[in-house]
Design a protein around this motif. Structure first.
Motif, short mmCIF file in Angstrom:
data_model
loop_
_atom_site.label_atom_id
_atom_site.label_comp_id
_atom_site.label_asym_id
_atom_site.label_seq_id
_atom_site.Cartn_x
_atom_site.Cartn_y
_atom_site.Cartn_z
N MET A 158 0.84 -1.19 0.00
CA MET A 158 0.00 0.00 0.00
C MET A 158 0.88 1.25 0.00
SD MET A 158 -3.02 0.85 2.74
CE MET A 158 -1.91 1.08 4.14
N PRO A 159 0.52 2.28 -0.76
CA PRO A 159 1.37 3.48 -0.83
C PRO A 159 1.34 4.31 0.46
CG PRO A 159 -0.64 3.80 -2.10
CD PRO A 159 -0.64 2.37 -1.67
N LEU A 160 2.41 4.19 1.24
CA LEU A 160 2.59 5.01 2.43
C LEU A 160 3.43 6.23 2.06
CD1 LEU A 160 3.50 2.29 5.10
CD2 LEU A 160 1.23 3.10 4.42
N VAL A 161 3.30 7.29 2.84
CA VAL A 161 4.12 8.48 2.60
C VAL A 161 5.59 8.12 2.72
CG1 VAL A 161 4.71 10.77 3.49
CG2 VAL A 161 2.31 10.09 3.29
N ASN A 162 5.92 7.28 3.69
CA ASN A 162 7.27 6.72 3.81
C ASN A 162 7.15 5.21 3.83
OD1 ASN A 162 9.45 8.84 4.15
ND2 ASN A 162 7.96 9.57 5.65
N ARG A 163 7.32 4.61 2.66
CA ARG A 163 7.15 3.17 2.53
C ARG A 163 8.20 2.42 3.33
NH1 ARG A 163 6.59 -0.33 -3.10
NH2 ARG A 163 6.55 -2.38 -2.10
N ILE A 164 7.83 1.25 3.84
CA ILE A 164 8.73 0.44 4.65
C ILE A 164 9.47 -0.52 3.72
CG2 ILE A 164 8.90 -1.10 6.64
CD1 ILE A 164 6.10 -0.11 7.47
N PRO A 165 10.77 -0.36 3.55
CA PRO A 165 11.51 -1.21 2.61
C PRO A 165 11.41 -2.69 2.97
CG PRO A 165 12.85 0.65 3.35
CD PRO A 165 11.64 0.63 4.21
N GLY A 166 11.08 -3.52 1.97
CA GLY A 166 11.02 -4.95 2.19
C GLY A 166 9.82 -5.44 2.96
N PHE A 167 8.83 -4.58 3.15
CA PHE A 167 7.63 -4.94 3.92
C PHE A 167 6.38 -4.78 3.06
CE2 PHE A 167 10.31 -5.18 7.42
CZ PHE A 167 9.64 -5.40 8.62
N ILE A 168 5.36 -5.55 3.40
CA ILE A 168 4.01 -5.37 2.86
C ILE A 168 3.19 -4.64 3.91
CG2 ILE A 168 1.90 -6.53 2.09
CD1 ILE A 168 3.66 -8.91 1.26
N SER A 169 2.47 -3.62 3.50
CA SER A 169 1.60 -2.87 4.41
C SER A 169 0.19 -2.83 3.85
CB SER A 169 2.11 -1.44 4.61
OG SER A 169 3.40 -1.43 5.19
N GLY A 170 -0.79 -2.88 4.73
CA GLY A 170 -2.18 -2.78 4.31
C GLY A 170 -3.04 -2.25 5.44
N PHE A 224 10.96 3.17 9.91
CA PHE A 224 11.89 2.78 10.97
C PHE A 224 11.50 1.44 11.61
CE2 PHE A 224 13.10 7.45 11.87
CZ PHE A 224 14.20 7.37 11.03
N ILE A 225 10.35 0.90 11.27
CA ILE A 225 9.90 -0.35 11.90
C ILE A 225 10.91 -1.49 11.73
CG2 ILE A 225 8.16 -2.19 11.68
CD1 ILE A 225 6.04 0.01 11.54
N PRO A 226 11.52 -1.69 10.55
CA PRO A 226 12.52 -2.76 10.45
C PRO A 226 13.68 -2.58 11.43
CG PRO A 226 11.84 -2.06 8.26
CD PRO A 226 11.24 -1.08 9.23
N ARG A 227 14.07 -1.34 11.69
CA ARG A 227 15.15 -1.10 12.66
C ARG A 227 14.69 -1.47 14.07
NH1 ARG A 227 18.42 4.43 11.35
NH2 ARG A 227 19.74 3.50 12.96
#
Length: 201
Positions: free
Chosen positions: A34-46, A145-148
């Motif tokens: 899903m298009p986030l303002v700051n997309r999470i690299p390597g993650f799927i978001s919904g 920043f979630i992956p960190r």
């Protein structure tokens, strides 16, 4: 794949936009998010939770304004540990692998906020007073920043995160759920209202 009977999990609606002349016959969901303002690299978001309907309404409006086709991919995502129905405290963190930042204690969120501010300081960003933002606002603006966070001691067992997020189609934060694109427990996927589109895990 079929859902394990009785296994805990969460439903996630991945909102995607395509040009009307470029609607795919097949969506490999691990390549999309899903298009986030700051997309999470390597993650799927919904979208997930109660803001899902509100999010869908604004996504539809956005698609109409941009003359795009909106496609919603519904995912069923399992976790290994039981969902935690109460407000999550720091001492409860080892008992979950789905971290719900919408329902976390002030103590836990303040600790996470400090990590966000440290990482923002490392970037040397100017022009935005991030220090004045509350925990939820920080996470919504910078979910990348979630992956960190999940690499920190005490969080490495967490695989799925529910969190506030700013999207490209709404001016206010929505509730999103994000997880690594190679997560092995996506157990069902389908394109809502588009039975002709094949969704590949």
């Amino acid at each position: 794949m079929t859902k394990t009977k009785g296994a805990p999990g969460i439903d996630v609606a991945v909102v995607l936009f395509f040009k009307k002349a470029a609607i795919p016959d097949k969506i490999r969901i691990r390549d999309f998010s899903m298009p986030l303002v700051n997309r999470i690299p390597g993650f799927i978001s919904g979208l997930s939770g109660q803001s899902g309907l509100v999010g869908m309404m604004h996504a539809r409006k956005y698609a109409d304004e941009k003359k795009l086709e909106m496609i919603v991919v519904d995912l069923s995502v399992e976790v290994e540990k039981p969902l935690y129905p109460k407000v999550l405290k720091p001492e409860d963190l080892p008992n979950v692998d789905l971290l719900n930042l919408i329902r976390s204690s002030k103590e836990l969120m303040q600790g996470i906020r400090e990590h966000w501010l440290d990482w923002l300081s490392e970037e040397g960003r100017r022009g935005v007073d991030y220090g004045s933002l509350k925990e939820a606002e920080l996470i919504a603006r910078r979910p990348d920043f979630i992956p960190r966070l999940l690499r920190l001691p005490g969080f490495t067992h967490v695989h799925v995160v529910t969190h506030p997020a700013m999207t490209s189609f709404h001016t206010l934060p929505l509730t999103a759920t994000s997880f690594p694109s190679d997560y092995k427990h996506i157990v069902a996927a389908s394109a809502r209202l588009h039975p002709d589109i094949e969704v590949v895990l």
